[in-house]
Every structure is written in C-alpha cells, then in structure tokens.
Design a protein around this motif. Structure first.
Motif, mmCIF file in Angstrom:
data_model
loop_
_atom_site.group_PDB
_atom_site.id
_atom_site.type_symbol
_atom_site.label_atom_id
_atom_site.label_comp_id
_atom_site.label_asym_id
_atom_site.label_seq_id
_atom_site.Cartn_x
_atom_site.Cartn_y
_atom_site.Cartn_z
ATOM 1 N N VAL A 1 41.097 44.348 45.043
ATOM 2 C CA VAL A 1 42.739 44.701 44.990
ATOM 3 C C VAL A 1 43.026 46.237 45.207
ATOM 4 C CG1 VAL A 1 44.750 44.474 43.764
ATOM 5 C CG2 VAL A 1 43.133 42.409 43.512
ATOM 6 N N CYS B 1 39.050 35.978 44.202
ATOM 7 C CA CYS B 1 39.420 37.424 44.304
ATOM 8 C C CYS B 1 38.860 38.229 42.964
ATOM 9 C CB CYS B 1 40.751 37.601 44.498
ATOM 10 S SG CYS B 1 41.206 39.456 44.655
ATOM 11 N N ARG C 1 44.410 43.446 49.641
ATOM 12 C CA ARG C 1 42.908 43.165 49.408
ATOM 13 C C ARG C 1 42.259 44.165 50.437
ATOM 14 N NH1 ARG C 1 41.903 36.906 48.136
ATOM 15 N NH2 ARG C 1 39.763 37.808 47.918
ATOM 16 N N ASP D 1 45.977 39.151 52.009
ATOM 17 C CA ASP D 1 46.829 39.513 51.048
ATOM 18 C C ASP D 1 47.482 38.547 50.338
ATOM 19 O OD1 ASP D 1 46.106 42.347 51.684
ATOM 20 O OD2 ASP D 1 47.972 42.779 52.449
#
Length: 272
Positions: free
Chosen positions: A130, A125, A189, A195
C-alpha cells in the motif's frame, strides 16, 4: 454547396482533434513571491487576479483547463523556472472505479490483509504494497420528475354549469432532487495489482468483530485505523475530502472525484 459542407466538416474535425490534444496544466505548489507570481500570470496569459483566484484553496489546482499538447511542455518548464511545481495531465487517463477493486469485506491478519470482492474472492495484499491511502467523498445527485394532479375552485365553470361543477383539474410537474453522500478510502498499491476502494456503505463490517459500531462512518474510521496499523509507511491524504477541492475542478470527460484522486496522486509523485 459541396465545398461549404466540406469546409464545415473539416473545421469540426480540426476542432475535435484540438480538443483531444488539450491537456490540463496543473500547479502542485506555488511560491509566495509576488514577482514570481506576476511573471507566472503573464506566462499563463491571465490577469493577476484571475491567476490568484485559480490557485486559491487546496493544491494541486488546475490553472489552464485546455493547454495545447504541443505547448504545455514549454509552459511547464516556464513555471518550474519561476519556482512553481507544475505538471500536465490528460484527464481521460484518470482511473475510475472500473479500474479498481470494489471491496465488500476485509480479511485482516497480523501481517497482511485480503480484500474480498462481490463474489467473495480474496485478493491478498501485503501492508508494504500500500503506497498511499486517500480519503474522499462522492456526492451523487439524482433527479426525478413528479407529476401531480390537484383540484382548484373554478368560478367560471361553476357559473356555466349552474353550480354542478365547482372545480377543475390542474396538472403540475416538479423535479425532486436527492443528494447522496458517501465517504470512501482508496488504497493505492505499488505491486501491480488494482487499487482497492472501500465505500462507507458497501462493506460488510463484521470483520471488525466486537468493535463494530452501529454507524457506517464510524466503522469506516475503525477500518482506516486498522489499515494504518497494517500499512504504517503508507501516507494518508485527505485533500479530495476537503470542501471545495473537487468542486473547484473544471468539467472534463472524467468523473470529478476520479480526476481529483488522480491529480493528488500525480502531485505526490512530485513531492507535494
């Protein structure tokens, strides 16, 4: 008789259909103007005192828990025209933990991170992926029925038995309730990936290295600090963790905490 049964079944079917199409009418922001609030109370069909009570506390708040789907659009437009920020919400669409990645550990790198699931699989990620970090608290209450037996002095039995039997057994039943509170972080996200949710006591904090603390909550706070460095553009919202926010929601088919997270997400899309 058959007609009566048919009518009862039809009524039940219509009621079920109406319940399925009922939506929450949510207020994300409210003007302080008394005239606007009075007109809004009339629009909602509520006494002014009840209207104010439902909007008390941290917004967003559910104003109407069962607004008909075919009327809620008109109601939202009416509130918007009075200066309110309003939206409709179907509580059945609120995401739950089954839709999220349950984080067991984190691999932190200088410009990115990877969430590790229960199988040890890494889910990369980027910090820019985010879009929002929400703080929350789950309270899980469990009840257990406890059966106990105790002996008590029984005068009648003692007299009848000539003093041979002095006591009798008494069966007692009680309910023991335990409450477990666990803080969490929800990382939402914007890259199409699920998420990620990080629970206070379900994470291996060894990735913190020498900074790791004995207390799980302190480690969650350190984790949050690191995540904010990696995702500086992601706002932090703690409304779900505030006292009274979750408990002030109406009962629906969705988990109250999941509904609260969803309402905050929808409110933020409106800028609140």
């Amino acid at each position: 008789m058959a007609s009566s049964v048919w009518n009862s079944w039809l009524c039940a079917l219509l009621i079920a259909a109406e319940e399925r199409t009922a939506l929450l009418l949510v207020i994300a922001n409210a003007p302080k103007d008394l005239a606007a609030r009075t007109r809004a109370a009339q629009l909602a069909g509520l006494p002014p005192a009840d209207f104010s009570r439902r909007l008390a506390g941290t917004l967003p708040r559910v104003l109407l828990a069962a607004a008909p789907a075919d009327q809620v659009g008109v109601l939202v437009d009416g509130f918007e025209s009075l200066g309110f920020a309003a939206f409709a919400c179907d509580p059945t669409t609120a995401p739950g933990d089954e839709d999220r990645l349950l984080v067991r550990s984190i691999d932190v790198k200088p410009d990115a991170l990877a969430f590790l699931d229960g199988k040890g699989e890494a889910h990369p990620c980027l910090g820019t992926a985010v879009s929002l970090i929400q703080r929350g608290l789950r309270v899980i209450t469990t009840s257990e029925t406890v059966n106990t037996t105790e002996r008590r002095l029984d005068i009648g039995k003692a007299v009848l038995s000539g003093g041979l039997l002095l006591t009798s057994k008494i069966q007692k039943q009680s309910v023991r309730t335990e409450e477990t509170r666990e803080a969490f972080l929800l990382l939402q996200r914007n890259d199409g990936q699920p998420d990620a949710i990080i629970y206070e006591r379900r994470v291996d904090y060894r990735f913190l290295g020498a900074a790791k603390q004995p207390a799980s909550y302190a480690n969650l706070e350190l984790t949050l600090a690191r995540l904010r460095v990696l995702a500086p553009a992601a706002p932090l919202d703690d409304r779900v963790a505030k006292p009274g926010f979750v408990s002030g929601l109406p009962l629906t088919s969705s988990d109250p905490v999941d509904l609260a997270l969803y309402l905050v997400t929808l409110a933020r899309t409106r800028g609140f």
